[in-house]
Design a protein around this motif. Structure first.
Motif, PDB file in Angstrom:
ATOM      1  N   ASN A 329      37.024  39.511  39.951  1.00 22.79           N
ATOM      2  CA  ASN A 329      35.636  39.633  39.683  1.00 22.79           C
ATOM      3  C   ASN A 329      35.390  38.470  38.512  1.00 22.79           C
ATOM      4  OD1 ASN A 329      35.253  41.517  41.303  1.00 22.79           O
ATOM      5  ND2 ASN A 329      35.038  43.070  40.315  1.00 22.79           N
ATOM      6  N   LEU A 330      36.277  38.341  37.296  1.00 22.78           N
ATOM      7  CA  LEU A 330      35.862  37.560  36.511  1.00 22.78           C
ATOM      8  C   LEU A 330      35.875  36.094  36.763  1.00 22.78           C
ATOM      9  CD1 LEU A 330      35.620  36.849  33.345  1.00 22.78           C
ATOM     10  CD2 LEU A 330      38.367  37.213  33.171  1.00 22.78           C
ATOM     11  N   LEU A 331      36.962  35.617  37.610  1.00 19.71           N
ATOM     12  CA  LEU A 331      36.982  34.243  38.264  1.00 19.71           C
ATOM     13  C   LEU A 331      35.847  34.007  39.119  1.00 19.71           C
ATOM     14  CD1 LEU A 331      40.817  34.231  39.446  1.00 19.71           C
ATOM     15  CD2 LEU A 331      39.866  33.055  37.492  1.00 19.71           C
ATOM     16  N   GLN A 332      35.192  35.110  39.808  1.00 23.39           N
ATOM     17  CA  GLN A 332      34.073  34.993  40.663  1.00 23.39           C
ATOM     18  C   GLN A 332      32.928  34.656  39.934  1.00 23.39           C
ATOM     19  OE1 GLN A 332      33.803  37.337  44.661  1.00 23.39           O
ATOM     20  NE2 GLN A 332      35.649  38.093  43.473  1.00 23.39           N
ATOM     21  N   LYS A 333      32.747  35.122  38.484  1.00 22.38           N
ATOM     22  CA  LYS A 333      31.541  35.121  37.617  1.00 22.38           C
ATOM     23  C   LYS A 333      31.698  33.964  36.996  1.00 22.38           C
ATOM     24  CE  LYS A 333      32.286  38.838  35.255  1.00 22.38           C
ATOM     25  NZ  LYS A 333      32.045  39.836  34.338  1.00 22.38           N
ATOM     26  N   LEU A 334      32.865  33.022  36.985  1.00 27.43           N
ATOM     27  CA  LEU A 334      33.132  31.755  36.362  1.00 27.43           C
ATOM     28  C   LEU A 334      32.198  30.690  37.054  1.00 27.43           C
ATOM     29  CD1 LEU A 334      36.639  31.538  35.440  1.00 27.43           C
ATOM     30  CD2 LEU A 334      34.700  32.173  33.827  1.00 27.43           C
ATOM     31  N   PRO A 335      31.085  30.142  36.185  1.00 29.96           N
ATOM     32  CA  PRO A 335      30.083  29.325  36.829  1.00 29.96           C
ATOM     33  C   PRO A 335      30.672  27.991  37.492  1.00 29.96           C
ATOM     34  CG  PRO A 335      29.739  29.119  34.371  1.00 29.96           C
ATOM     35  CD  PRO A 335      30.855  30.193  34.813  1.00 29.96           C
ATOM     36  N   PHE A 336      31.896  27.574  37.005  1.00 33.48           N
ATOM     37  CA  PHE A 336      32.219  26.473  37.472  1.00 33.48           C
ATOM     38  C   PHE A 336      33.322  26.825  38.467  1.00 33.48           C
ATOM     39  CE2 PHE A 336      34.272  28.114  33.851  1.00 33.48           C
ATOM     40  CZ  PHE A 336      35.788  27.925  34.087  1.00 33.48           C
ATOM     41  N   VAL A 337      33.731  27.969  39.297  1.00 29.70           N
ATOM     42  CA  VAL A 337      34.548  28.269  39.902  1.00 29.70           C
ATOM     43  C   VAL A 337      34.057  28.747  41.514  1.00 29.70           C
ATOM     44  CG1 VAL A 337      36.560  30.173  40.518  1.00 29.70           C
ATOM     45  CG2 VAL A 337      36.324  28.963  38.218  1.00 29.70           C
ATOM     46  N   ASN A 338      34.791  28.036  42.389  1.00 24.74           N
ATOM     47  CA  ASN A 338      34.335  28.615  43.776  1.00 24.74           C
ATOM     48  C   ASN A 338      35.853  29.299  44.119  1.00 24.74           C
ATOM     49  OD1 ASN A 338      33.899  28.845  46.336  1.00 24.74           O
ATOM     50  ND2 ASN A 338      34.729  26.756  47.099  1.00 24.74           N
TER      51      ASN A 338
END
Length: 419
Positions: A329-338
């Motif tokens: 979930n943290l990775l998905q929240k990062l604005p620069f990550v797909n």
């Protein structure tokens, strides 16, 4: 181990569906329930100690999946460790594992051994490194050791940035203690530097005790209980007495040791586990801590291109902390990550401490499947919060796989707004 705990096994077979070794080999003797029955027979003196029994018990990743999913509440983890100790006492260990245990048993030995290995890395011929392996990993793919141990290169007390993320008061908001583990200290200092950067950005004062040592899990896995207890005592003395909000780990296996094994081992030896329990109560994995403070992170607004990122959930992250979902979930929240999820994100990679070295063929089958599925989602970055997983995944990639393996902390820190 108690007879009662072994009797509780109903042989239901639920452990088979979560055991990575069984799912790879499809052999009943590789299953957790079979190991329990063999251990029960050994305890009842109806099965003799033998090299084959030792191999069966040792051919286990100690991932904790069987215990985490057992409807009878059996602590396979502790039972297997105790049985391994009995096997080692009677049959001994291989020279390579003996050497590892010897080094990990004292920090000065480990530091000396790493220094020799660092020198060796500089002079190993390229052809030799390409054609020879340590376990299932070609020597050429092993990560370079840190030039300077991480704890030596950084102060014991580190103050936060003057501007703490989005906070306007610019004050220190708390204090945390950082248990670095051996991998960050000697191998992956990029992880440690990133974590320090994030914590400073959030406004935390960081304490990194200089006299911490190996968490003891590798020692316990190989039956070296007495040496493990010395490390446990050293670490408890290093960690206790600090007025901190949390004790943070960037490796979930270290976290498993501090959170679960320390109180259990201390109490089992007949000592007061109070200090160990105080420490355990404050232990938290790095990604869960960051997720709780996510709103205080300020990212560089100039980063507009999104990175394709996938994730591998280490076994102890899943089974000891249950934070693998938080990490995703943290990775998905990062604005620069797909974020691109693999079909086997929660499957073991086959690293397992020294498993990749002791049982390279089994480990290779596991990791090759992981790599195939990671490549299928066409990500450019593969994140994982376990150093052995990182070593195993990256070590088995080919030059043309176009995947970089790193800790999520490094990814997060790289995108923070600079103060």
């Amino acid at each position: 181990m108690t007879e009662k705990s072994l009797q509780n096994c109903g042989k239901c077979g639920l452990c088979l569906s979560v055991c990575p070794v069984y799912k790879t080999l499809k052999q009943e003797q590789s299953s957790p329930r079979a190991k329990l029955q063999l251990i029960k027979a050994h305890d009842n003196d109806t099965l003799a100690t033998s090299p084959l029994l030792k191999e069966i018990v040792s051919k286990c990743l100690m991932c904790g999946s069987c215990a985490a999913n057992c409807p009878s509440g059996i602590d396979h983890y502790s039972i297997f460790m105790e049985m391994r100790e009995k096997m080692v006492e009677t049959l001994g260990e291989t020279p390579a594992i003996k050497s590892l245990i010897y080094l990990l048993g004292r920090e000065y030995r480990l530091k000396f051994g790493v220094g020799l290995a660092r020198t060796g890395q500089k002079f190993v011929p390229g052809r030799f490194a390409k054609n020879h392996k340590l376990g299932n990993i070609p020597l050429k793919n092993f990560p370079k050791l840190n030039d300077i141990p991480f704890r030596k290169a950084n102060d014991e007390i580190i103050l936060p940035d003057k501007r703490s993320g989005k906070r306007s008061d610019k004050k220190q908001i708390g204090t945390v203690l950082y248990f670095t583990g051996c991998a960050t200290n000697y191998l992956y200092d990029d992880t440690g530097l990133a974590f320090i950067g994030i914590l400073k950005h959030l406004g935390y004062k960081i304490i990194i005790p200089k006299n911490q040592t190996c968490c003891s899990i590798p020692l316990l896995f190989h039956g070296a209980k007495d040496r493990a207890l010395k490390n446990i005592t050293t670490n408890i003395n290093a960690l206790k007495g600090h007025a901190v909000d949390a004790i943070l780990v960037d490796c979930s296996t270290c976290g498993e040791a501090l959170k679960n094994e320390y109180p259990r081992m201390i109490e089992k030896q007949g000592f007061d586990p109070l200090e160990a329990k105080k420490i355990a109560a404050k232990v938290q994995d790095s990604l869960s801590f960051i997720d709780q403070h996510f709103d205080n992170l300020e990212f560089d607004s100039n980063i507009t291109d999104k990175l394709s990122v996938t994730y591998h959930a280490p076994c102890h992250t899943r089974n000891s902390f249950g934070s693998h979902i938080i990490a995703e979930n943290l990775l998905q929240k990062l604005p620069f990550v797909n974020y691109k999820k693999t079909v086997d994100v929660n499957e073991c990679c086959g690293g397992g401490g020294t498993f990749f070295y002791e049982y390279p063929k089994v480990s290779k089958k596991m990791v090759d499947k992981k790599i195939e599925n990671a490549k299928a989602v066409q990500a450019s970055l593969w994140t994982t919060d376990c150093p052995v997983c990182r070593m195993n995944l990256a070590g088995n990639l080919n030059d043309n796989d176009n995947l970089q393996v790193l800790h999520p902390l490094t990814l997060i820190h790289s995108a923070l707004k600079q103060t």
